[in-house]
Design a protein around this motif. Structure first.
Motif, PDB file in Angstrom:
ATOM      1  N   LYS A  15      89.481  48.134 159.380  1.00 37.75           N
ATOM      2  CA  LYS A  15      89.624  49.175 158.407  1.00 37.75           C
ATOM      3  C   LYS A  15      91.234  49.041 157.880  1.00 37.75           C
ATOM      4  N   ASP A  16      92.048  49.288 158.987  1.00 42.25           N
ATOM      5  CA  ASP A  16      93.383  49.246 158.677  1.00 42.25           C
ATOM      6  C   ASP A  16      93.942  47.957 157.950  1.00 42.25           C
ATOM      7  N   LEU A  17      93.492  46.753 158.409  1.00 45.08           N
ATOM      8  CA  LEU A  17      93.778  45.575 157.758  1.00 45.08           C
ATOM      9  C   LEU A  17      93.185  45.191 156.392  1.00 45.08           C
ATOM     10  N   THR A  18      91.765  45.764 156.116  1.00 41.53           N
ATOM     11  CA  THR A  18      91.177  45.900 154.667  1.00 41.53           C
ATOM     12  C   THR A  18      92.117  46.738 153.867  1.00 41.53           C
ATOM     13  N   ARG A  19      92.415  47.866 154.377  1.00 43.66           N
ATOM     14  CA  ARG A  19      93.016  48.901 153.507  1.00 43.66           C
ATOM     15  C   ARG A  19      94.493  48.327 153.185  1.00 43.66           C
ATOM     16  N   THR A  20      95.246  47.879 154.085  1.00 47.07           N
ATOM     17  CA  THR A  20      96.458  47.146 153.761  1.00 47.07           C
ATOM     18  C   THR A  20      96.430  46.361 152.827  1.00 47.07           C
ATOM     19  N   ILE A  21      95.590  45.253 152.797  1.00 40.32           N
ATOM     20  CA  ILE A  21      95.244  44.025 152.161  1.00 40.32           C
ATOM     21  C   ILE A  21      95.237  44.368 150.699  1.00 40.32           C
ATOM     22  N   LEU A  22      94.094  45.451 150.453  1.00 41.38           N
ATOM     23  CA  LEU A  22      93.744  45.861 149.320  1.00 41.38           C
ATOM     24  C   LEU A  22      95.003  46.625 148.525  1.00 41.38           C
ATOM     25  N   MET A  23      95.650  47.370 149.278  1.00 45.29           N
ATOM     26  CA  MET A  23      96.782  48.030 148.609  1.00 45.29           C
ATOM     27  C   MET A  23      97.802  47.162 148.323  1.00 45.29           C
ATOM     28  N   GLN A  24      98.057  46.119 148.775  1.00 46.68           N
ATOM     29  CA  GLN A  24      99.104  44.852 148.598  1.00 46.68           C
ATOM     30  C   GLN A  24      98.271  44.289 147.220  1.00 46.68           C
ATOM     31  N   VAL A  25      97.188  43.927 147.138  1.00 45.58           N
ATOM     32  CA  VAL A  25      96.522  43.024 145.957  1.00 45.58           C
ATOM     33  C   VAL A  25      96.548  44.074 144.713  1.00 45.58           C
ATOM     34  N   ASN A  26      96.355  45.188 144.976  1.00 43.57           N
ATOM     35  CA  ASN A  26      96.319  46.278 143.932  1.00 43.57           C
ATOM     36  C   ASN A  26      97.823  46.423 143.485  1.00 43.57           C
ATOM     37  N   GLU A  27      98.690  46.507 144.227  1.00 42.67           N
ATOM     38  CA  GLU A  27     100.245  46.583 143.852  1.00 42.67           C
ATOM     39  C   GLU A  27     100.319  45.208 143.161  1.00 42.67           C
ATOM     40  N   SER A  28     100.106  44.073 143.526  1.00 45.69           N
ATOM     41  CA  SER A  28     100.578  42.785 142.705  1.00 45.69           C
ATOM     42  C   SER A  28      99.686  42.872 141.524  1.00 45.69           C
ATOM     43  N   GLY A  47      82.865  36.263 143.755  1.00 46.68           N
ATOM     44  CA  GLY A  47      83.557  35.377 144.866  1.00 46.68           C
ATOM     45  C   GLY A  47      84.476  34.319 144.353  1.00 46.68           C
ATOM     46  N   ASP A  48      84.999  34.637 143.170  1.00 48.27           N
ATOM     47  CA  ASP A  48      85.953  33.504 142.315  1.00 48.27           C
ATOM     48  C   ASP A  48      87.349  34.149 142.572  1.00 48.27           C
ATOM     49  N   PRO A  49      88.088  33.470 143.450  1.00 47.01           N
ATOM     50  CA  PRO A  49      89.540  34.075 143.616  1.00 47.01           C
ATOM     51  C   PRO A  49      90.458  34.208 142.540  1.00 47.01           C
ATOM     52  N   SER A  50      90.008  33.376 141.316  1.00 49.78           N
ATOM     53  CA  SER A  50      90.933  33.465 140.214  1.00 49.78           C
ATOM     54  C   SER A  50      90.973  34.680 139.596  1.00 49.78           C
ATOM     55  N   TYR A  51      90.194  35.755 140.185  1.00 51.23           N
ATOM     56  CA  TYR A  51      90.322  36.882 139.265  1.00 51.23           C
ATOM     57  C   TYR A  51      91.649  37.905 139.981  1.00 51.23           C
ATOM     58  N   ILE A  52      91.998  37.134 141.183  1.00 49.35           N
ATOM     59  CA  ILE A  52      93.200  37.872 141.816  1.00 49.35           C
ATOM     60  C   ILE A  52      94.477  37.046 141.375  1.00 49.35           C
ATOM     61  N   THR A  53      95.474  37.633 140.998  1.00 50.03           N
ATOM     62  CA  THR A  53      96.811  36.915 140.863  1.00 50.03           C
ATOM     63  C   THR A  53      97.274  35.894 142.320  1.00 50.03           C
ATOM     64  N   ASN A  54      97.975  35.067 142.082  1.00 47.65           N
ATOM     65  CA  ASN A  54      98.967  34.487 143.145  1.00 47.65           C
ATOM     66  C   ASN A  54     100.034  35.087 143.186  1.00 47.65           C
ATOM     67  N   TYR A  55     100.503  36.139 142.404  1.00 52.59           N
ATOM     68  CA  TYR A  55     101.710  36.891 142.582  1.00 52.59           C
ATOM     69  C   TYR A  55     101.812  37.496 143.893  1.00 52.59           C
ATOM     70  N   LYS A  56     102.992  37.278 144.646  1.00 53.33           N
ATOM     71  CA  LYS A  56     103.133  38.019 145.910  1.00 53.33           C
ATOM     72  C   LYS A  56     102.128  37.608 146.947  1.00 53.33           C
ATOM     73  N   GLY A  57     101.526  36.424 146.661  1.00 55.46           N
ATOM     74  CA  GLY A  57     100.646  35.784 147.668  1.00 55.46           C
ATOM     75  C   GLY A  57      99.229  36.676 147.804  1.00 55.46           C
ATOM     76  N   ALA A  58      98.940  37.501 146.652  1.00 61.32           N
ATOM     77  CA  ALA A  58      97.860  38.141 146.561  1.00 61.32           C
ATOM     78  C   ALA A  58      96.339  37.725 146.889  1.00 61.32           C
ATOM     79  N   ARG A  59      96.218  36.472 146.222  1.00 58.13           N
ATOM     80  CA  ARG A  59      95.103  35.842 146.477  1.00 58.13           C
ATOM     81  C   ARG A  59      94.942  35.289 147.843  1.00 58.13           C
ATOM     82  N   THR A  60      95.931  34.753 148.543  1.00 56.53           N
ATOM     83  CA  THR A  60      95.802  34.179 149.756  1.00 56.53           C
ATOM     84  C   THR A  60      95.609  35.717 150.853  1.00 56.53           C
ATOM     85  N   LEU A  61      96.037  36.659 150.576  1.00 50.04           N
ATOM     86  CA  LEU A  61      95.735  37.881 151.161  1.00 50.04           C
ATOM     87  C   LEU A  61      94.166  38.095 151.120  1.00 50.04           C
ATOM     88  N   ILE A  62      93.594  38.293 150.000  1.00 51.31           N
ATOM     89  CA  ILE A  62      92.499  38.950 149.813  1.00 51.31           C
ATOM     90  C   ILE A  62      91.411  37.911 150.250  1.00 51.31           C
TER      91      ILE A  62
END
Length: 82
Positions: A15-28, A47-62
């Motif tokens: 739960k903590d990991l999911t929240r942390t990653i979602l908050m970082q992706v949201n910020e990016s 399921g297409d990761p191109s919806y998430i920016t590469n900025y600050k590694g957000a795509r890798t994180l999600i």
């Protein structure tokens, strides 16, 4: 020295990991000018990761999270289930 036994809670850790990653992706996404809700919904549905920016590694994180785990945590939070 701590002589008490430590207990590891896998569900809380996930739960903590999911929240942390979602908050970082949201910020990016916000920093890049995207609507985070729209982008995350697009990712979760397709399921297409191109919806998430590469900025600050957000795509890798999600991609470290399973989409069903993200949905599980989001729905639990929405329904206020612990």
């Amino acid at each position: 020295m701590n002589e008490n036994t430590m207990q590891f809670d896998m569900e809380k850790n996930k739960k903590d990991l999911t929240r942390t990653i979602l908050m970082q992706v949201n910020e990016s996404l916000m920093e890049k000018g995207y609507n985070p809700i729209n982008q995350l919904v697009g990712y979760l549905i397709s399921g297409d990761p191109s919806y998430i920016t590469n900025y600050k590694g957000a795509r890798t994180l999600i991609r470290k999270l399973e989409r069903d785990d993200i949905l599980d945590e989001v729905i639990k939070a929405y329904l206020l289930i612990k």
